[in-house]
Design an enzyme around this catalytic site. Structure first.
Site, PDB file in Angstrom:
ATOM      1  N   ASP A   1       0.754  -1.450  -0.164  1.00 55.92           N
ATOM      2  CA  ASP A   1      -0.188   0.028   0.002  1.00 55.92           C
ATOM      3  C   ASP A   1       0.848   1.301  -0.032  1.00 55.92           C
ATOM      4  O   ASP A   1       1.846   1.537   0.823  1.00 55.92           O
ATOM      5  CB  ASP A   1      -0.934   0.030   1.354  1.00 55.92           C
ATOM      6  CG  ASP A   1      -1.918   1.187   1.292  1.00 55.92           C
ATOM      7  OD1 ASP A   1      -2.711   1.057   0.405  1.00 55.92           O
ATOM      8  OD2 ASP A   1      -1.709   1.855   2.217  1.00 55.92           O
TER       9      ASP A   1
ATOM     10  N   GLU B   1       1.231  -0.621  -4.955  1.00 56.69           N
ATOM     11  CA  GLU B   1       0.193   0.643  -5.464  1.00 56.69           C
ATOM     12  C   GLU B   1       1.209   1.771  -5.700  1.00 56.69           C
ATOM     13  O   GLU B   1       1.592   2.730  -5.077  1.00 56.69           O
ATOM     14  CB  GLU B   1      -0.655   1.011  -4.316  1.00 56.69           C
ATOM     15  CG  GLU B   1      -1.684   1.857  -4.509  1.00 56.69           C
ATOM     16  CD  GLU B   1      -2.280   2.678  -3.396  1.00 56.69           C
ATOM     17  OE1 GLU B   1      -3.123   3.425  -3.871  1.00 56.69           O
ATOM     18  OE2 GLU B   1      -1.703   2.684  -2.433  1.00 56.69           O
TER      19      GLU B   1
HETATM   20  C1  GLC Z   1      -4.118   3.324  -0.611  1.00 57.68           C
HETATM   21  C2  GLC Z   1      -5.399   2.316  -0.315  1.00 57.68           C
HETATM   22  C3  GLC Z   1      -6.447   3.309   0.151  1.00 57.68           C
HETATM   23  C4  GLC Z   1      -6.125   3.828   1.650  1.00 57.68           C
HETATM   24  C5  GLC Z   1      -4.878   4.551   1.416  1.00 57.68           C
HETATM   25  C6  GLC Z   1      -4.316   4.750   2.842  1.00 57.68           C
HETATM   26  O1  GLC Z   1      -4.287   4.005  -1.506  1.00 57.68           O
HETATM   27  O2  GLC Z   1      -5.706   1.750  -1.557  1.00 57.68           O
HETATM   28  O3  GLC Z   1      -7.718   2.732   0.079  1.00 57.68           O
HETATM   29  O4  GLC Z   1      -7.174   4.677   1.856  1.00 57.68           O
HETATM   30  O5  GLC Z   1      -3.824   3.655   0.876  1.00 57.68           O
HETATM   31  O6  GLC Z   1      -3.808   3.625   3.313  1.00 57.68           O
END
Ligand code: GLC
Ligand code: CA
Length: 575
Positions: free
Chosen positions: A242, A302
Site C-alpha cells: 500500500d 500501489e
Molecule cells: C491506499 C489504499 C486506500 C487507502 C490509502 C491509505 O491508497 O488503496 O484505500 O485509503 O492507501 O492507506
C-alpha cells in the site's frame, strides 16, 4: 455519477498524473508452507506471470456470521466459485486488527486478524483450503503508516525519549500553532497533527489516525521485513504494498510547491515534490524483494506512476524490486478511445518488467460505469474484459467486475461511511460506491448476508448476481469464465508477443498475440456501430481465423472480421 474518478483525480493532482493523457503448470507445485516453489515453465516464467489475480475487499465479499460485514470464513466458502471462475491468486485488502478509520488501512497489529474478520485459525484454514485449489493468497501490506492505536505509536507519542519515538516522524512546529511546513494530507487538511503530550507534531500523509512510519530508522525496516516473513511462513504468497510512493519525506522538510486551484477538501493543490517518490523508496523495495525471494513470493505495488520511466524504476535494475508495479496509467484512459488504449498498451508493453493490468479497485469508480454508456454497459463490460484479459501481462481483477457490478455512491451525506466522503461532500463522495457487497443471488441483501450489510446492496443485484448469471450463457459472468479459461490454456494468449494491427482504425482495436508459429487475433469494437476489419492475414503468414470466443454475431470470414456494436472477436489464426 458525480465525483467520478475522484480518487484518480486526487492521485492525479498528487503525483501530477497527466489526465489527458499457465498457472496450472506452476501453481500446483507449492512448498509445505504455501509459498510457491521455484518451478517455472521451460521459458522461465514465474507462477505470478501466468496467474489471474482477484482483489477481495473483505468487508464486502461474503458474510459467514450474518453481522453485516464480510469475513475470512465467508471468503473460504467462496473459494470454489473463484476456482471455477479462473482465479489463481486473491489479494485480500487489509484484514488485520484496526480501528477501521480507513476500513483496515489503519493497522493496529500487523501480525493478527481483526476479530470482525475472524481469527488466525480462520486465516490458516483459508490458506490451506486455497492451497488445495491452487489459489495463492496475497495480503495487503500497509507499509507507509500504522494506526495511531498501534502499540508502536502509543509508545512513540508517550514521551520524547520513548523507545519507539523515532519510529514515526516527529517535528517541532514553526511557531505557536504552526505546523512544521506546508505539506497537506491527501485526505484533507495539514499533514501534521500536534500531540499535546510532548508538544510536537507528527506527520501523516493520510488521516491523522494513520501516522507515517519513519523508514529512515533501521529498526522500522527490520520490524516490517519481519512482518513479511511472518506472513510468508503462515502461507501468504506475496503482498500488495500500500502507498509505496510516500514511504519517505525530505528530512529538511522543504515546503511543497503550490499549484493553482483548490482540491475537493478546500486545500491548495500541492505538487508533492518533497514527500512522494523519494529515491530512498527503492532501497526499501530492494530489501523487501530479497525477503520475498526467500519464499518465491510476489510483490505488487500501489504505484501511481506518471510514465513508463517511472514505472521502470519500480521494477528496479535487473528487476530487483517490484515484480508487479500496478499500471494505473491504464486506468487513466477513461473513455473507449482506441488511440489512447493503443498508445498505453504499447508503452506498457515496452516496459522493463512484466506488465500488470488493472481496470478497477476499491479506490476508483468501477470500470462498468467508467466505460459504460448507460445503454450497452454489459457489452462494454465484455469488451473491456476482452481487452485487458488478452494482453501480455498479469491482470488484477476487482470483485464483482465479473458480474457487471456498478458503482453506487451514497446519495445523502449522512449515509457516507468513507471519511473522505464526509470531509469532501458533495464534491468528493468517498469510495463507498465501489465497495458495496458482492451480489451472490437475488435474495435479500444479494445473498451477501442475512442482516442489513454495512453498505446497501444496489437494486441491480436482483438481476446482476452470481446465481442468475451462472445460468445465462450470455451473461457477463459466463463471458469472463470462458475468457479466463481460454487465457489459461492458450499459449499465444499467455506468452505471445503483442503485435498491433490496423493502427489507424478509429473504432476498433486489433492486435495479434503471436507465439512461435501460432497467433491469436483479438479485435475489439469500441464503437456503437457495426464495424468491419480487414486483417490482411497473408501479410502475417496466415490464411484464416477460427473463432475461439466472440460476442453476439461477431465473426470472421476470410480476412474480414465483422464486429457487432461493442463486439469482441478472438480467433486462432491458421496457415
Ligand atoms: C491506499 C489504499 C486506500 C487507502 C490509502 C491509505 O491508497 O488503496 O484505500 O485509503 O492507501 O492507506
Ligand atoms: Ca461477518
Amino acid at each position: 455519477m458525480q465525483g467520478m474518478f475522484s480518487w484518480i483525480l486526487v492521485a492525479a493532482f498528487l503525483r501530477l498524473l497527466p489526465l489527458a493523457a499457465t498457472a496450472q503448470t506452476t501453481s500446483k507445485a507449492t512448498t509445505a508452507k504455501g509459498a510457491a516453489s521455484k518451478t517455472t515453465d521451460a521459458e522461465g516464467h514465474q507462477w505470478w506471470q501466468h496467474a489471474v489475480f482477484y482483489e477481495i475487499y473483505p468487508r464486502s465479499f461474503a458474510d459467514s456470521n450474518n453481522d453485516g460485514i464480510g469475513d475470512l470464513k465467508g471468503i473460504t466458502s467462496k473459494l470454489d466459485y473463484l476456482k471455477d471462475l479462473g482465479v489463481d491468486a486473491i489479494w485480500i485488502s487489509p484484514c488485520f486488527p484496526s480501528p477501521q478509520v480507513d476500513f483496515g488501512y489503519d493497522v493496529s497489529d500487523y501480525e493478527n486478524i481483526d476479530p470482525m474478520y475472524g481469527t488466525l485459525a480462520d486465516f490458516d484454514n483459508l490458506a490451506s483450503e486455497a492451497k488445495k485449489r491452487g489459489i495463492h493468497i496475497i495480503l495487503d501490506f500497509v507499509v507507509n503508516h500504522s494506526s495511531d492505536q498501534h502499540k508502536w505509536f502509543l509508545d512513540s507519542k508517550s514521551s520524547r525519549t520513548s523507545e519507539h519515538r523515532d519510529w514515526y516522524v516527529w517535528r517541532d512546529g514553526k511557531g505557536p500553532g504552526q505546523p512544521p511546513n506546508n505539506w497537506t494530507s491527501i485526505f484533507g487538511g495539514s499533514a501534521w497533527t500536534l500531540d499535546a503530550t510532548t508538544n510536537q507534531y507528527y506527520y501523516h500523509f493520510f488521516y491523522p489516525q494513520q501516522p507515517d512510519l519513519n523508514w529512515r530508522n533501521p529498526k522500522v525496516k527490520d520490524a516490517m521485513y519481519d512482518v513479511a516473513r511472518w506472513w510468508f511462513k503462515r502461507g501468504a504468497s506475496g503482498f500488495r504494498l500500500d502507498a509505496v510512493d510516500t514511504l519517505f519525506e525530505d528530512p529538511n522538510l522543504h515546503d511543497d510547491p503550490i499549484l493553482p486551484g483548490k482540491n475537493a477538501f478546500g486545500d491548495p493543490i500541492e505538487e508533492y515534490k518533497y514527500n512522494s517518490k523519494l529515491p530512498e523508496v527503492h532501497d526499501v523495495l530492494r530489501g523487501l524483494r530479497k525477503v520475498t525471494d526467500e519464499y518465491n513470493g510476489v510483490l505488487i505495488g500501489e504505484t501511481w506512476t506518471v510514465d513508463i520511466k517511472e514505472l521502470n524504476k519500480y521494477y528496479g535494475e535487473g528487476n530487483n524490486e517490484l515484480q508487479l508495479p500496478m499500471d494505473f496509467l491504464f486506468t487513466t484512459v477513461n473513455k473507449l478511445s482506441p488511440a489512447d488504449f493503443r498508445k498505453q498498451i504499447a508503452a506498457v508493453d515496452s516496459a522493463s518488467g512484466w506488465p500488470t493490468f488493472v481496470i478497477s479497485n476499491h479506490d476508483i469508480v468501477r470500470s462498468y460505469d467508467r466505460y459504460g454508456d448507460g445503454l450497452h454497459n454489459d457489452q462494454i463490460a465484455k469488451l473491456m474484459a476482452g481487452l485487458y484479459l488478452t494482453l501480455r501481462g498479469t491482470p488484477l481483477m476487482y470483485y464483482g467486475e465479473e458480474i457487471g457490478m456498478k458503482t453506487t455512491p451514497p446519495t445523502r451525506k449522512e449515509d457516507v461511511k468513507d471519511p473522505i466522503g464526509r470531509i469532501g461532500w458533495p464534491t468528493e463522495k468517498g469510495r463507498d460506491g465501489e465497495r458495496t457487497p458482492m451480489q451472490w443471488d437475488e435474495s435479500e441483501n444479494g445473498g451477501f448476508s442475512k442482516t442489513a450489510p454495512w453498505l446497501p446492496v444496489p437494486a441491480t443485484a436482483k438481476t446482476y448476481n452470481v446465481a442468475d448469471e451462472s445460468k445465462d450463457p450470455e451473461s457477463v459472468l459466463n463471458f469472463y469464465k470462458k475468457l479466463l479459461q481460454l487465457r489459461h490454456t492458450n499459449r499465444a494468449l499467455l506468452d505471445g508477443k503483442y503485435v498491433p494491427l490496423n493502427e489507424n482504425d478509429q473504432n476498433v482495436v486489433t492486435y495479434l498475440r503471436s507465439y512461435k508459429d501460432q497467433a491469436v487475433v483479438v479485435s475489439l469494437n469500441m464503437s456503437g456501430a457495426e464495424q468491419k476489419v480487414n486483417l490482411e492475414l497473408s501479410k502475417h503468414g496466415f490464411s484464416s481465423a477460427k473463432s475461439l470466443l466472440a460476442t453476439g454475431k461477431s465473426a470472421a470470414a476470410g480476412d474480414v472480421v465483422t464486429l457487432e456494436p461493442y463486439g469482441v472477436f478472438i480467433g486462432q489464426l491458421s496457415k
